[in-house]
Design a protein around this motif. Structure first.
Motif, PDB file in Angstrom:
ATOM      1  N   LEU A 258       4.328  45.747   9.558  1.00 54.86           N
ATOM      2  CA  LEU A 258       5.085  46.940   9.191  1.00 54.86           C
ATOM      3  C   LEU A 258       4.873  48.045  10.219  1.00 54.86           C
ATOM      4  O   LEU A 258       5.813  48.768  10.588  1.00 54.86           O
ATOM      5  CB  LEU A 258       4.657  47.408   7.801  1.00 54.86           C
ATOM      6  N   TYR A 259       3.647  48.186  10.719  1.00 55.59           N
ATOM      7  CA  TYR A 259       3.333  49.176  11.756  1.00 55.59           C
ATOM      8  C   TYR A 259       4.105  48.870  13.038  1.00 55.59           C
ATOM      9  O   TYR A 259       4.706  49.766  13.648  1.00 55.59           O
ATOM     10  CB  TYR A 259       1.829  49.165  12.008  1.00 55.59           C
ATOM     11  N   TYR A 260       4.099  47.608  13.463  1.00 60.76           N
ATOM     12  CA  TYR A 260       4.833  47.231  14.672  1.00 60.76           C
ATOM     13  C   TYR A 260       6.328  47.498  14.519  1.00 60.76           C
ATOM     14  O   TYR A 260       6.991  47.943  15.477  1.00 60.76           O
ATOM     15  CB  TYR A 260       4.629  45.744  14.985  1.00 60.76           C
ATOM     16  N   THR A 261       6.867  47.231  13.335  1.00 57.42           N
ATOM     17  CA  THR A 261       8.297  47.435  13.112  1.00 57.42           C
ATOM     18  C   THR A 261       8.670  48.911  13.233  1.00 57.42           C
ATOM     19  O   THR A 261       9.678  49.263  13.857  1.00 57.42           O
ATOM     20  CB  THR A 261       8.690  46.901  11.728  1.00 57.42           C
ATOM     21  N   LEU A 262       7.857  49.776  12.637  1.00 53.45           N
ATOM     22  CA  LEU A 262       8.119  51.212  12.739  1.00 53.45           C
ATOM     23  C   LEU A 262       7.964  51.699  14.173  1.00 53.45           C
ATOM     24  O   LEU A 262       8.749  52.535  14.648  1.00 53.45           O
ATOM     25  CB  LEU A 262       7.183  51.975  11.807  1.00 53.45           C
TER      26      LEU A 262
END
Length: 425
Positions: A212-216
């Motif tokens: 989720l962090y990488y996606t944001l």
């Protein structure tokens, strides 16, 4: 045809927002509000599969799913995560207690510290994610408003492809770890279950939160690229540049970097624990590799595969965090470079550009985790220096103990293998 209509509607709404600056509302404010909501819902739909997984493993509050926003579902998630965490702690205790008899003090300390960092990381992720249950909807709404104001068109296929690729990497890790742990005939099933829950499951759970962090972070980078292109196009106008357009780009850039800073602050403690567990794992594996070289004829293939797998996994996590942060910093540098090349314009535009430059230079702390270290590639040499220093210190402690006690040398990992003369597990 539907995509073309959606794009035209967004461009029209963006034009309304540009004309409604300085405290004035657009001419069709209801349409704009509907498009805000439409953008947020579209992004939510593209991330729905990832969000469901994150809810199951505590990386996102269950309120992120609109149909599960009642208190009953909150209590269900709390109970499930609490029981899961107690189960992991219980199996970690059994794993370390069962293997303490065949480990020397140095190895036992390595495994205890590594397991503790994993068990600390999970509640950190859960507490931070659940604290955002009242604000998670605002995050999607803010992203939707920014996309509408900046004219950014969300590319649904690229988002879906990026998320699936990150989940595929996690699937590779799990699918490689399961056969190494469970399909070893010399290890009992119960010990395999304990080892798998102590080391593989915590890394998988925290891995979903970082997807989720990488996606944001990838979304921030793509939007920054769009702003840099818009700024470049505006600067190409020369003396006919529009001050209002520059101020709008500056405002959008400021909001985007503020979101970037908040994101790193939110994940700051989790990033710190990830680097701590990775350093401990590096030190443990390098120390065990040193012991394996001394007894290479007795080391088993599954032991080498397991340790190499964990080294790759921890290295990938640390590199990925730095990689996405470096992409954002590169776009920020590109924007600053464009502004410093502007010459021969009137005073009002120079003042606006100077304020833009100062704004970019004042956001250098946006890529700092826990106010301790900067998330750039300069961190890599520092990490490796600390790792090799700790390894040398461990070897210095180990050599006198091995010569004084004249004991068999063990290579002990979650798959406990004795590489003495018997070569048994």
């Amino acid at each position: 045809m539907l995509k073309l209509k959606r794009k035209e509607r967004r461009i029209a709404a963006w034009t309304q927002l540009q004309s409604g600056l300085a405290g004035k509302h657009p001419s069709n404010w209801n349409l704009t509000q509907q498009l805000h909501k439409s953008n947020a819902e579209q992004l939510h739909q593209e991330l729905r599969f990832l969000l469901i997984i994150c809810v199951i493993f505590g990386s996102a509050p269950i309120s992120v799913l609109p149909r599960c926003s009642s208190r009953f579902y909150d209590v269900m998630q709390y109970c499930w995560l609490f029981l899961l965490y107690i189960w992991l702690c219980f199996l970690a205790y059994l794993e370390l207690n069962d293997s303490s008899g065949i480990l020397n003090n140095l190895e036992r300390n390595f495994y205890i510290f590594e397991s503790i960092t994993y068990l600390m990381h999970i509640p950190c992720v859960v507490i931070v994610s659940l604290s955002w249950k009242r604000r998670i909807g605002q995050v999607f709404d803010t992203i939707g408003k920014f996309d509408l104001a900046s004219g950014y068109i969300v590319k649904r296929k690229k988002i879906r492809r990026f998320v699936h690729f990150q989940l595929f990497l996690l699937f590779i890790f799990v699918s490689c770890a399961i056969p190494i742990v469970f399909f070893n005939s010399d290890v009992t099933t119960w010990k395999s279950i304990c080892s798998w829950h102590t080391y593989v499951v915590p890394n998988t759970m925290t891995g979903f939160s970082f997807v989720l962090y990488y996606t944001l972070m990838e979304g921030i980078c793509r939007r920054l690229k769009r702003l840099v292109k818009a700024l470049h196009a505006e600067l190409q106008r020369g003396i006919s540049m529009r001050r209002g357009a520059l101020q709008e780009l500056r405002w959008q850039h400021r909001n985007l970097l503020h979101f970037y800073k908040v994101l790193n602050q939110t994940y700051g403690l989790s990033i710190l624990l990830l680097y701590s567990s990775s350093l401990i794992n590096f030190n443990t594996n390098l120390f065990l590799f040193y012991k394996a070289v001394e007894n290479s004829s007795n080391a088993r293939w599954n032991w080498w595969c397991y340790n190499i797998l964990f080294l790759i996994m921890h290295t990938s996590k640390m590199f990925y965090i730095l990689y996405f942060n470096n992409n954002v910093q590169r776009e920020q540098t590109n924007c600053l470079t464009l502004l410093t090349t502007v010459h021969g314009i009137n005073g009002d535009l120079i003042e606006t550009i100077d304020h833009f430059v100062l704004q970019l230079q004042d956001n250098v702390r946006a890529h700092v985790a826990c106010d301790l270290f900067e998330l750039d590639y300069k961190l890599i040499p520092a990490v490796f220096v600390r790792t090799f220093q700790s390894m040398l210190f461990s070897i210095i402690l180990y050599i006198p103990a091995a010569h004084d006690n004249h004991q068999f040398i063990y290579i002990s990992t979650p798959i406990r293998c004795d590489i003495s003369s018997t070569g048994s597990c």
